[in-house]
Design a protein around this motif. Sequence first.
Motif, PDB file in Angstrom:
ATOM      1  N   LYS A   1       0.740  -0.739   0.221  1.00 40.54           N
ATOM      2  CA  LYS A   1      -0.080  -0.078  -0.068  1.00 40.54           C
ATOM      3  C   LYS A   1       1.255   1.141   0.190  1.00 40.54           C
ATOM      4  N   ASP A   2       1.630   0.884   0.681  1.00 42.88           N
ATOM      5  CA  ASP A   2       2.759   2.098   0.218  1.00 42.88           C
ATOM      6  C   ASP A   2       4.473   2.286   0.465  1.00 42.88           C
ATOM      7  N   LEU A   3       5.047   2.620  -0.199  1.00 43.76           N
ATOM      8  CA  LEU A   3       6.564   2.778  -0.863  1.00 43.76           C
ATOM      9  C   LEU A   3       6.941   3.167  -0.476  1.00 43.76           C
ATOM     10  N   VAL A   4       8.299   3.653  -0.045  1.00 40.48           N
ATOM     11  CA  VAL A   4       9.627   4.475   0.635  1.00 40.48           C
ATOM     12  C   VAL A   4      10.539   4.047   0.242  1.00 40.48           C
ATOM     13  N   VAL A   5      11.598   5.404  -0.421  1.00 38.17           N
ATOM     14  CA  VAL A   5      12.965   5.026  -0.385  1.00 38.17           C
ATOM     15  C   VAL A   5      13.673   5.431   0.773  1.00 38.17           C
ATOM     16  N   THR A   6      14.457   4.897   1.176  1.00 39.34           N
ATOM     17  CA  THR A   6      15.815   5.559   2.515  1.00 39.34           C
ATOM     18  C   THR A   6      16.291   5.948   1.728  1.00 39.34           C
ATOM     19  N   CYS A   7      16.372   7.613   1.252  1.00 41.93           N
ATOM     20  CA  CYS A   7      17.949   7.827   1.061  1.00 41.93           C
ATOM     21  C   CYS A   7      19.632   8.336   2.014  1.00 41.93           C
ATOM     22  N   PHE A   8      19.503   7.376   2.485  1.00 40.41           N
ATOM     23  CA  PHE A   8      20.487   7.556   3.732  1.00 40.41           C
ATOM     24  C   PHE A   8      21.054   5.863   4.227  1.00 40.41           C
ATOM     25  N   ASP A   9      22.077   6.379   4.764  1.00 37.55           N
ATOM     26  CA  ASP A   9      23.356   5.323   5.392  1.00 37.55           C
ATOM     27  C   ASP A   9      23.799   5.014   6.802  1.00 37.55           C
ATOM     28  N   GLU A  10      22.953   4.249   6.605  1.00 39.15           N
ATOM     29  CA  GLU A  10      22.913   3.257   8.528  1.00 39.15           C
ATOM     30  C   GLU A  10      24.728   3.518   9.147  1.00 39.15           C
ATOM     31  N   GLU A  11      24.979   2.925   8.711  1.00 40.82           N
ATOM     32  CA  GLU A  11      26.422   2.511   9.554  1.00 40.82           C
ATOM     33  C   GLU A  11      26.791   3.964   9.132  1.00 40.82           C
ATOM     34  N   ILE A  12      27.745   4.180  10.466  1.00 45.46           N
ATOM     35  CA  ILE A  12      28.714   5.722  10.507  1.00 45.46           C
ATOM     36  C   ILE A  12      29.661   5.701  10.104  1.00 45.46           C
ATOM     37  N   TYR A  13      30.413   6.169   9.581  1.00 44.83           N
ATOM     38  CA  TYR A  13      31.711   6.237   8.354  1.00 44.83           C
ATOM     39  C   TYR A  13      30.894   5.365   7.384  1.00 44.83           C
ATOM     40  N   GLU A  14      30.061   6.026   6.500  1.00 53.24           N
ATOM     41  CA  GLU A  14      29.744   5.605   5.496  1.00 53.24           C
ATOM     42  C   GLU A  14      28.780   6.576   4.462  1.00 53.24           C
ATOM     43  N   MET A  15      28.941   6.409   3.483  1.00 50.89           N
ATOM     44  CA  MET A  15      28.325   7.738   2.710  1.00 50.89           C
ATOM     45  C   MET A  15      27.681   7.853   1.198  1.00 50.89           C
ATOM     46  N   ASN A  16      27.598   6.126   0.943  1.00 48.39           N
ATOM     47  CA  ASN A  16      27.319   5.380  -0.246  1.00 48.39           C
ATOM     48  C   ASN A  16      26.047   6.223  -1.411  1.00 48.39           C
ATOM     49  N   GLU A  17      24.726   5.752   0.058  1.00 51.82           N
ATOM     50  CA  GLU A  17      22.900   5.829   0.136  1.00 51.82           C
ATOM     51  C   GLU A  17      23.594   7.352  -0.623  1.00 51.82           C
ATOM     52  N   PHE A  18      24.091   8.009   0.446  1.00 55.37           N
ATOM     53  CA  PHE A  18      23.980  10.267   0.308  1.00 55.37           C
ATOM     54  C   PHE A  18      24.507  10.390  -1.029  1.00 55.37           C
ATOM     55  N   MET A  19      25.516  10.032  -0.889  1.00 55.49           N
ATOM     56  CA  MET A  19      26.934   9.801  -2.982  1.00 55.49           C
ATOM     57  C   MET A  19      25.628   9.940  -3.943  1.00 55.49           C
ATOM     58  N   ILE A  20      24.790   8.785  -4.195  1.00 54.64           N
ATOM     59  CA  ILE A  20      23.793   8.199  -5.154  1.00 54.64           C
ATOM     60  C   ILE A  20      22.994   8.973  -5.011  1.00 54.64           C
TER      61      ILE A  20
ATOM     62  N   GLU B   1      17.915   1.329 -17.962  1.00 52.95           N
ATOM     63  CA  GLU B   1      19.071   2.331 -19.316  1.00 52.95           C
ATOM     64  C   GLU B   1      19.769   1.797 -19.657  1.00 52.95           C
ATOM     65  N   GLY B   2      19.570  -0.088 -20.007  1.00 49.42           N
ATOM     66  CA  GLY B   2      20.850  -0.676 -20.183  1.00 49.42           C
ATOM     67  C   GLY B   2      22.300  -0.413 -20.014  1.00 49.42           C
ATOM     68  N   LYS B   3      22.516  -0.611 -18.869  1.00 50.42           N
ATOM     69  CA  LYS B   3      23.907  -0.136 -17.976  1.00 50.42           C
ATOM     70  C   LYS B   3      24.067  -1.426 -17.407  1.00 50.42           C
ATOM     71  N   PHE B   4      25.123  -2.125 -16.982  1.00 47.67           N
ATOM     72  CA  PHE B   4      25.585  -3.241 -16.209  1.00 47.67           C
ATOM     73  C   PHE B   4      25.813  -3.026 -15.104  1.00 47.67           C
ATOM     74  N   LEU B   5      25.584  -3.663 -13.845  1.00 49.27           N
ATOM     75  CA  LEU B   5      26.091  -3.342 -12.681  1.00 49.27           C
ATOM     76  C   LEU B   5      27.422  -4.043 -12.464  1.00 49.27           C
ATOM     77  N   ASP B   6      27.762  -3.178 -13.301  1.00 46.01           N
ATOM     78  CA  ASP B   6      30.037  -3.515 -13.332  1.00 46.01           C
ATOM     79  C   ASP B   6      31.003  -2.575 -12.259  1.00 46.01           C
ATOM     80  N   HIS B   7      30.339  -1.988 -11.827  1.00 51.06           N
ATOM     81  CA  HIS B   7      30.715  -0.660 -10.553  1.00 51.06           C
ATOM     82  C   HIS B   7      29.882  -0.521  -9.390  1.00 51.06           C
ATOM     83  N   LYS B   8      30.441  -0.079  -8.808  1.00 53.65           N
ATOM     84  CA  LYS B   8      29.774   0.556  -6.986  1.00 53.65           C
ATOM     85  C   LYS B   8      30.417   1.628  -6.827  1.00 53.65           C
ATOM     86  N   TYR B   9      29.566   2.345  -5.653  1.00 49.26           N
ATOM     87  CA  TYR B   9      30.326   3.340  -5.062  1.00 49.26           C
ATOM     88  C   TYR B   9      30.054   2.058  -3.062  1.00 49.26           C
ATOM     89  N   ILE B  10      31.812   2.287  -2.847  1.00 49.15           N
ATOM     90  CA  ILE B  10      32.220   2.152  -1.663  1.00 49.15           C
ATOM     91  C   ILE B  10      33.138   3.702  -1.037  1.00 49.15           C
TER      92      ILE B  10
END
Lengths: 282, 370
Positions: free
Chosen positions: B122-141, B234-243
């Motif tokens: 019934k509801d959809l939520v996207v959380t755009c923050f990092d849970e861990e301290i010293y992590e900023m991947n979600e923020f940066m994406i 969009e036709g992009k492979f998931l061959d890289h990621k933010y860490i």
Amino acid sequence: MKKSNVKNLVKLNIILLIPFLIYGLYKNGYLIYMKGLISGYMVFKPLYLTLISLIIKVVVDLFIYKKVKIDYNLVYLILVSLIMPYNINLIVYSITLLITYLLTLFLSKHFKFNNVCFMYLILILVNYLFNGLSFLNPMEAKYTFSFSSLDILMGRSVGGISSTSIILSLLVFSYYTFNFYYKKDIPLFINLTYLILTFIYFLITKDNNFIINSEVIFGSIFISTLPMFSPGKRILQILYAILIGLLTFILIFITGKIISIYLATFAVSLLINVKIRQKSPK
Amino acid sequence: MRTLIKLEENPEVLIVSNVTSFLNPTFVYVPTLDYAIKEDTKFFKDTYLKDNIISISGYLEGIDEKLYNNKLTKVYKIHNDYKEHNLKRLRKVKIKDLLELQKLLEDNFLSNLSNKLKGSFKDLVVTCFDEEIYEMNEFMILYNNYKEILKMLDLLRSLLNLEVAYIAIKNTNAKSIKKVRSIIGTYPNLKLVLLPDKYLMSMDENVSSYLNLKVDDTLVLKTTEIDMMESLIEGKFLDHKYITVSGDALKKSLIIDTKLGVSLKEIEEEFLKIKPCEYNIYYNGYLQGEKVNSEDLIITKDTSSIVFKRKEDVEEECINCGACNKICPQNINVLKCFKDNLRSKRCLNCGLCNYICPANINLKERIKDD
């Protein structure tokens, strides 16, 4: 929320005890000296007791561990020096404290009980044999005082050499309530239980002598809450505190109002640790 | 809702808020197959070995043993030929219904994410923050791809037949709030909600209860997951990621856009400046992650961060302070579990007991039930 470590907790504990020592120097040093009842060097008797405690800690640590450790034993020894009666002999104090401290180091490997109360009770017993049981300083022994409630709150009542200031104890407690590591339920429930019981006693007998007790407040804030000897779970902490409050009230009629909290804390800490050990054999 | 707390971060750890690219590593590593293959075998970019993508084109140089998903694993060492040869290219797809999206995810070995979309919500939520301290991947994406994220979220909302979808950002994250606010007006069915900056806020039940939504009826996704869906469409492979590579043992903490299969050692040689001190390495977070003994680890699709934490405090004897009991969000009697060598199935692996312990005891490892 800020993380702390054992060293910082020990340091904080010691820093919060310094005002008590200063008050002790004022009440059991400066004021008596001004009345001409003690000589100049005895002005610093509360400080001497604390210094002896520190020296014992350093010597024992160097002997056993080859280095001085900042651990809870330091707090225990300083606490003992603050709750001693004024009439304790410095040599008797030094020798007895050294022996009891070594004894607690040995015994703590096998049993768990409140070390501060244990050392205190042994010291009181030895002092009783040498000097008799009295918590009066020379001024209190010579004059008869009629203390107002404010006087008692400020710390002019009879008690340990540096532990009588209720105002300081309450200030420290209010500071401690913001510290995540402090077991604040323990002093709260000890004092609540004690106050309710003494108030009921007052209603029955009209004797208000026990209601305000600086030693119960100091002991409950600093000694009953020592982490090593008190329970870790909140519900057990509350039970532990109520038991101490109850026992303290009973013991004031047997041992007097100054020693009762320490004896009660010692007994209850011994009881709960024996219980816990029986429950969880390793 | 649980009582949540804000954790204090080490002020020495300042993560540079821009992305450092590392898309041309010398070597990548993928777990070996069951049968032998010849040395110098050519590997093509964006092909899968089992479910592991090869992120570069190159040739096999040998077999090595490395920490792969925190387990010592035999891996192929592939030398980059810098030619980016690939056998197939993905095309931009037009998703018409949820089943198509699920199939696309499953084809790209994202069945966990695909399974998440199954059921009625019934509801959809996207959380755009990092849970861990010293992590900023979600923020940066979110910061870099906010337009794409909102577009994908709106698409997902329509695929799930929902009236409204929420984009949840922590109220301290001014940069992202500003970016999202500048564009969210063009999506009348998306709502921006600000959540308090507290640890464990991104957990499904915490998000739902904070927004007064029913946990069972709410689909909570992360920015990373929305970003993966968007990339595939969009036709992009998931061959890289933010860490995020951070910690007080580093002179500079970084967010790195890295190819999958890269060794941490290579990243270290290329970008990291380690302070002259003893340190511990935590894989996937200081709180929820695990301490690893070696820098010889590989970045996989499950890697989110590496923390280089200065080794300051040694484990001491428990002082029985009870802070672990007090802080546990699951109300586990951590102290009793630790003393009696018991394990708890209720443990969330949140790491709060480890964080708060003044004696630096690794309580999490001793009480969580694997």
